[in-house]
Design a protein around this motif. Structure first.
Motif, PDB file in Angstrom:
ATOM      1  N   PHE A 206       0.835  -1.200   0.000  1.00 45.48           N
ATOM      2  CA  PHE A 206       0.000   0.000   0.000  1.00 45.48           C
ATOM      3  C   PHE A 206       0.872   1.252   0.000  1.00 45.48           C
ATOM      4  O   PHE A 206       0.655   2.178  -0.799  1.00 45.48           O
ATOM      5  N   ASP A 207       1.860   1.300   0.879  1.00 50.34           N
ATOM      6  CA  ASP A 207       2.776   2.447   0.935  1.00 50.34           C
ATOM      7  C   ASP A 207       3.570   2.592  -0.361  1.00 50.34           C
ATOM      8  O   ASP A 207       3.800   3.706  -0.832  1.00 50.34           O
TER       9      ASP A 207
ATOM     10  N   ALA B  94       4.391   5.694  -5.313  1.00 43.68           N
ATOM     11  CA  ALA B  94       4.420   5.800  -6.778  1.00 43.68           C
ATOM     12  C   ALA B  94       3.416   6.840  -7.277  1.00 43.68           C
ATOM     13  O   ALA B  94       3.603   7.415  -8.360  1.00 43.68           O
ATOM     14  N   ILE B  95       2.375   7.101  -6.516  1.00 46.69           N
ATOM     15  CA  ILE B  95       1.358   8.084  -6.897  1.00 46.69           C
ATOM     16  C   ILE B  95       1.841   9.512  -6.645  1.00 46.69           C
ATOM     17  O   ILE B  95       1.617  10.407  -7.471  1.00 46.69           O
ATOM     18  N   ILE B  96       2.497   9.736  -5.531  1.00 40.98           N
ATOM     19  CA  ILE B  96       2.883  11.089  -5.112  1.00 40.98           C
ATOM     20  C   ILE B  96       3.667  11.863  -6.181  1.00 40.98           C
ATOM     21  O   ILE B  96       3.338  13.021  -6.452  1.00 40.98           O
TER      22      ILE B  96
ATOM     23  N   THR C 238      -4.933   9.138   5.836  1.00 38.93           N
ATOM     24  CA  THR C 238      -4.366   8.491   7.005  1.00 38.93           C
ATOM     25  C   THR C 238      -3.458   7.357   6.527  1.00 38.93           C
ATOM     26  O   THR C 238      -3.442   7.044   5.331  1.00 38.93           O
ATOM     27  N   PRO C 239      -2.748   6.698   7.433  1.00 37.13           N
ATOM     28  CA  PRO C 239      -1.873   5.610   6.979  1.00 37.13           C
ATOM     29  C   PRO C 239      -2.583   4.477   6.232  1.00 37.13           C
ATOM     30  O   PRO C 239      -1.967   3.827   5.392  1.00 37.13           O
ATOM     31  N   TYR C 240      -3.864   4.248   6.489  1.00 39.33           N
ATOM     32  CA  TYR C 240      -4.557   3.145   5.825  1.00 39.33           C
ATOM     33  C   TYR C 240      -5.643   3.606   4.862  1.00 39.33           C
ATOM     34  O   TYR C 240      -6.360   2.782   4.298  1.00 39.33           O
TER      35      TYR C 240
END
Length: 144
Positions: A29-30, A35-37, A55-57
């Motif tokens: 997920f991270d 890769a999106i940022i 949030t983190p999730y």
């Protein structure tokens, strides 16, 4: 070995696989978010009114939309990525009419990967595909 032994081994293998996927889910997920940022930052440079939040999730990309004639304001669009409660998938909303489910699975190399529509997809390609559909929805229909 008989069929009972086979089933016990299958159960053990399935459990081991599930544990590995659950443990790897936050990392995958991270990695997808990472890769999106850069693409969000690139979009900002091109004057696309976008920012991130979450949030983190549960991560969110927010896209401001123009005010249409006769309206006093417009609601921004949200691309939301979240880890499924059982950590078996990443659920994406904000593109198409239905949520997109990216399945987390063990791939041939023994590493947890993303699968979409049964096919392994790279994190980089997934990031681009999601943002392409979000930024440029006119290029897509629900069938694509």
């Amino acid at each position: 070995m008989n069929w009972i032994d086979d089933r016990l081994k299958q159960r053990e293998d399935a459990y081991r696989r599930t544990v590995l996927i659950v443990q790897a889910a936050p990392v995958v997920f991270d990695n997808l978010w990472d890769a999106i940022i850069p693409w969000v930052e690139e979009a900002k440079k091109k004057n696309i009114p976008v920012f991130t939040n979450g949030t983190p999730y549960e991560r969110i990309v927010v896209l401001s939309t123009p005010v249409r004639f006769g309206q006093s304001h417009s609601d921004p669009k949200h691309l939301t990525l979240s880890i499924a409660k059982d950590r078996s998938a990443i659920v994406v909303t904000g593109i198409g009419s239905e949520p997109t489910t990216l399945i987390l699975d063990m791939c041939a190399d023994g590493v947890v990967c993303i699968k979409h529509k049964g096919e392994k997809v790279s994190i980089a390609d997934t990031a681009i595909s999601l943002l392409d559909q979000f930024f440029f929805p006119e290029r897509f229909t629900d069938e694509t």
